[in-house]
Write a protein that holds these residues in place. Structure first.
Motif, mmCIF file in Angstrom:
data_model
loop_
_atom_site.group_PDB
_atom_site.id
_atom_site.type_symbol
_atom_site.label_atom_id
_atom_site.label_comp_id
_atom_site.label_asym_id
_atom_site.label_seq_id
_atom_site.Cartn_x
_atom_site.Cartn_y
_atom_site.Cartn_z
ATOM 1 N N ARG A 182 0.817 -1.213 0.000
ATOM 2 C CA ARG A 182 0.000 0.000 0.000
ATOM 3 C C ARG A 182 0.853 1.267 0.000
ATOM 4 O O ARG A 182 1.709 1.461 0.855
ATOM 5 C CB ARG A 182 -0.965 -0.010 1.184
ATOM 6 N N LEU A 183 0.579 2.089 -1.010
ATOM 7 C CA LEU A 183 1.276 3.361 -1.185
ATOM 8 C C LEU A 183 0.262 4.430 -1.574
ATOM 9 O O LEU A 183 -0.748 4.114 -2.206
ATOM 10 C CB LEU A 183 2.305 3.257 -2.324
ATOM 11 N N PRO A 184 0.527 5.692 -1.239
ATOM 12 C CA PRO A 184 -0.343 6.757 -1.754
ATOM 13 C C PRO A 184 -0.170 6.893 -3.264
ATOM 14 O O PRO A 184 0.773 6.347 -3.846
ATOM 15 C CB PRO A 184 0.155 8.004 -1.017
ATOM 16 N N ARG A 185 -1.048 7.636 -3.885
ATOM 17 C CA ARG A 185 -0.922 7.890 -5.319
ATOM 18 C C ARG A 185 0.390 8.617 -5.619
ATOM 19 O O ARG A 185 0.994 9.220 -4.744
ATOM 20 C CB ARG A 185 -2.106 8.739 -5.815
ATOM 21 N N ARG A 186 0.803 8.568 -6.852
ATOM 22 C CA ARG A 186 2.010 9.260 -7.273
ATOM 23 C C ARG A 186 1.880 10.765 -7.032
ATOM 24 O O ARG A 186 0.808 11.350 -7.229
ATOM 25 C CB ARG A 186 2.266 9.018 -8.762
ATOM 26 N N ALA A 187 2.976 11.382 -6.629
ATOM 27 C CA ALA A 187 2.967 12.830 -6.418
ATOM 28 C C ALA A 187 2.744 13.568 -7.730
ATOM 29 O O ALA A 187 2.133 14.641 -7.757
ATOM 30 C CB ALA A 187 4.278 13.269 -5.774
ATOM 31 N N GLN A 188 3.225 12.986 -8.836
ATOM 32 C CA GLN A 188 3.085 13.609 -10.149
ATOM 33 C C GLN A 188 2.313 12.658 -11.065
ATOM 34 O O GLN A 188 2.880 11.686 -11.571
ATOM 35 C CB GLN A 188 4.458 13.909 -10.745
ATOM 36 N N PRO A 189 1.027 12.903 -11.298
ATOM 37 C CA PRO A 189 0.262 12.024 -12.194
ATOM 38 C C PRO A 189 0.808 12.065 -13.618
ATOM 39 O O PRO A 189 1.445 13.033 -14.025
ATOM 40 C CB PRO A 189 -1.155 12.607 -12.141
ATOM 41 N N ARG A 190 0.559 11.011 -14.355
ATOM 42 C CA ARG A 190 0.925 10.958 -15.765
ATOM 43 C C ARG A 190 -0.182 11.563 -16.622
ATOM 44 O O ARG A 190 -1.367 11.413 -16.314
ATOM 45 C CB ARG A 190 1.156 9.514 -16.207
ATOM 46 N N VAL A 191 0.224 12.194 -17.704
ATOM 47 C CA VAL A 191 -0.753 12.697 -18.668
ATOM 48 C C VAL A 191 -1.361 11.542 -19.449
ATOM 49 O O VAL A 191 -2.546 11.550 -19.778
ATOM 50 C CB VAL A 191 -0.103 13.708 -19.630
ATOM 51 N N ARG A 192 -0.544 10.513 -19.742
ATOM 52 C CA ARG A 192 -1.029 9.362 -20.501
ATOM 53 C C ARG A 192 -0.603 8.072 -19.806
ATOM 54 O O ARG A 192 0.589 7.817 -19.642
ATOM 55 C CB ARG A 192 -0.479 9.375 -21.926
ATOM 56 N N VAL A 193 -1.579 7.292 -19.434
ATOM 57 C CA VAL A 193 -1.351 5.936 -18.936
ATOM 58 C C VAL A 193 -1.821 4.989 -20.034
ATOM 59 O O VAL A 193 -2.968 5.089 -20.493
ATOM 60 C CB VAL A 193 -2.137 5.671 -17.635
ATOM 61 N N PRO A 194 -0.971 4.053 -20.497
ATOM 62 C CA PRO A 194 -1.377 3.163 -21.597
ATOM 63 C C PRO A 194 -2.563 2.277 -21.224
ATOM 64 O O PRO A 194 -2.711 1.865 -20.064
ATOM 65 C CB PRO A 194 -0.118 2.315 -21.838
ATOM 66 N N ALA A 195 -3.396 1.996 -22.192
ATOM 67 C CA ALA A 195 -4.505 1.062 -21.989
ATOM 68 C C ALA A 195 -3.963 -0.291 -21.541
ATOM 69 O O ALA A 195 -2.934 -0.754 -22.031
ATOM 70 C CB ALA A 195 -5.309 0.909 -23.272
ATOM 71 N N GLY A 196 -4.662 -0.918 -20.609
ATOM 72 C CA GLY A 196 -4.250 -2.223 -20.093
ATOM 73 C C GLY A 196 -3.315 -2.152 -18.907
ATOM 74 O O GLY A 196 -2.983 -3.195 -18.322
ATOM 75 N N SER A 197 -2.891 -0.942 -18.520
ATOM 76 C CA SER A 197 -1.961 -0.815 -17.396
ATOM 77 C C SER A 197 -2.602 -1.317 -16.107
ATOM 78 O O SER A 197 -3.748 -0.985 -15.783
ATOM 79 C CB SER A 197 -1.538 0.639 -17.223
ATOM 80 N N VAL A 198 -1.849 -2.121 -15.378
ATOM 81 C CA VAL A 198 -2.288 -2.638 -14.083
ATOM 82 C C VAL A 198 -1.596 -1.797 -13.013
ATOM 83 O O VAL A 198 -0.370 -1.665 -13.018
ATOM 84 C CB VAL A 198 -1.929 -4.124 -13.926
ATOM 85 N N ALA A 199 -2.375 -1.229 -12.117
ATOM 86 C CA ALA A 199 -1.840 -0.209 -11.226
ATOM 87 C C ALA A 199 -2.297 -0.430 -9.788
ATOM 88 O O ALA A 199 -3.276 -1.136 -9.531
ATOM 89 C CB ALA A 199 -2.284 1.170 -11.706
ATOM 90 N N ILE A 200 -1.580 0.225 -8.851
ATOM 91 C CA ILE A 200 -1.962 0.193 -7.444
ATOM 92 C C ILE A 200 -1.933 1.609 -6.879
ATOM 93 O O ILE A 200 -1.176 2.463 -7.333
ATOM 94 C CB ILE A 200 -1.032 -0.723 -6.601
ATOM 95 N N ALA A 201 -2.761 1.821 -5.864
ATOM 96 C CA ALA A 201 -2.761 3.068 -5.098
ATOM 97 C C ALA A 201 -3.599 2.842 -3.850
ATOM 98 O O ALA A 201 -4.660 2.208 -3.920
ATOM 99 C CB ALA A 201 -3.328 4.223 -5.906
#
Length: 253
Positions: A153-172
Motif C-alpha cells: 500500500r502506497l499513496p498515489r504518485r505525487a506527479q500524475p501521468r498525462v497518458r497511462v497506456p490502456a491495459g496498465s495494471v496499477a496500485i494506489a
C-alpha cells in the motif's frame, strides 16, 4: 448498519451506507441495486430510470415529470431496510494475465525500492491475492479492486501521468485497477493486462462487474504479445479467462 439519504438535484437521490471501502457496504449496495432491478423488471417503480452503484452508496435517478422524491423514497424504504442485511454476492471468478516486465511495468522498480523489497516480491504479493471488484468507474469498464496486501500500500504518485497506456495494471492506497483506455492517471503502474475490459459490441460491454473476484497470473512479454495477437485476429476469446460463474441458487443462498 446506518445509512443516509442525500438529494442529488431534483431528479436523483443517493442512499449512502457508510464512508469506507468494505465488503459489507458493497453487499448492501448490491442487494439494494438487485432489488430495484427486480421491481423494475416486474413493471414496478414507475418513473425510476436507472441506478448508479459505488463502493458504499447507490444513486437512483428518476423522471421528475413521472414521479417525485417522496414517492420514490417511500417505495425504496423497505428495500433499503432489507439491503442493510444483504450478504456478499459471489460473483464470477477471473484469472487475468499480467506482464510485469520492461515497458509494461514502468513503476515496478520504484515501488519495490520505496517499499524496501525486491521486484519479485512485489510481483508475488500482487499476483498472490484475490481481489474483489468493488465498482466500475472513472472510465468505462475501469474496475476498482481491493483489498491490496498491506505490504503493497502506497499513496498515489505525487506527479500524475498525462497518458497511462490502456491495459496498465496499477496500485494506489488499498486498491488495484486496470486502465481499460489510455488516459491520465496517478496510480503506480506495475504491469499490463492484454485482455480488453470494455467492448461496446458485447451485450455486457464491461468484462468485469461489481462483486467479481480477480486473480492475476504473471506472463512474459512474449506471452502477452501472443495473447494480444490472438485477441486481435479472433483466435482468442476474452471469456476463456473466466474461471467460474455462480449459479442463481448459489447467489440466493
Amino acid at each position: 448498519m446506518s445509512y443516509r439519504i442525500l438529494d442529488a438535484g431534483d431528479a436523483a437521490l443517493t442512499i449512502e451506507f457508510g464512508n469506507i471501502i468494505d465488503p459489507a457496504l458493497l453487499a448492501a449496495v448490491n442487494a439494494l441495486d438487485a432489488a430495484i432491478q427486480r421491481l423494475q423488471g416486474a413493471g414496478e417503480l414507475p418513473g425510476v430510470i436507472e441506478t448508479m452503484p459505488t463502493f458504499r452508496s447507490l444513486t437512483v435517478f428518476f423522471d421528475p415529470l413521472a414521479t417525485d422524491r417522496d414517492t420514490v423514497l417511500a417505495a425504496l424504504q423497505p428495500l433499503i431496510d432489507a439491503a442493510e442485511h444483504g450478504t456478499p454476492v459471489d460473483g464470477r471468478h477471473w484469472r487475468l494475465p499480467v506482464c510485469y516486465e520492461g515497458e509494461a511495468a514502468p513503476d515496478l522498480a520504484e515501488v519495490a525500492a520505496t517499499l524496501g523489497i525486491c521486484t519479485d516480491e512485489v510481483i508475488a504479493l500482487h499476483s498472490g491475492s484475490a481481489y474483489l471488484v468493488y465498482m466500475l468507474g472513472f472510465l468505462p469498464g475501469f474496475p476498482f479492486m481491493g483489498d491490496l496486501p498491506e505490504r503493497l500500500r502506497l499513496p498515489r504518485r505525487a506527479q500524475p501521468r498525462v497518458r497511462v497506456p490502456a491495459g496498465s495494471v496499477a496500485i494506489a492506497t488499498a486498491l488495484t485497477a486496470i486502465y481499460p483506455w489510455e488516459s491520465p492517471g496517478g496510480w503506480h503502474l506495475l504491469g499490463r493486462c492484454p485482455i480488453p475490459l470494455f467492448d461496446a459490441r458485447r451485450a455486457s460491454p464491461s468484462l468485469l462487474a461489481a462483486g467479481d473476484q480477480v486473480r492475476f497470473t504473471p506472463v512474459s512479454s512474449d506471452e502477452c504479445r501472443a495473447i494480444e495477437a490472438g485477441l486481435a485476429n479472433g483466435e482468442i476469446d476474452p471469456m476463456q479467462w473466466l474461471e467460474s460463474t455462480p449459479t442463481p441458487a448459489e447467489n440466493a443462498a
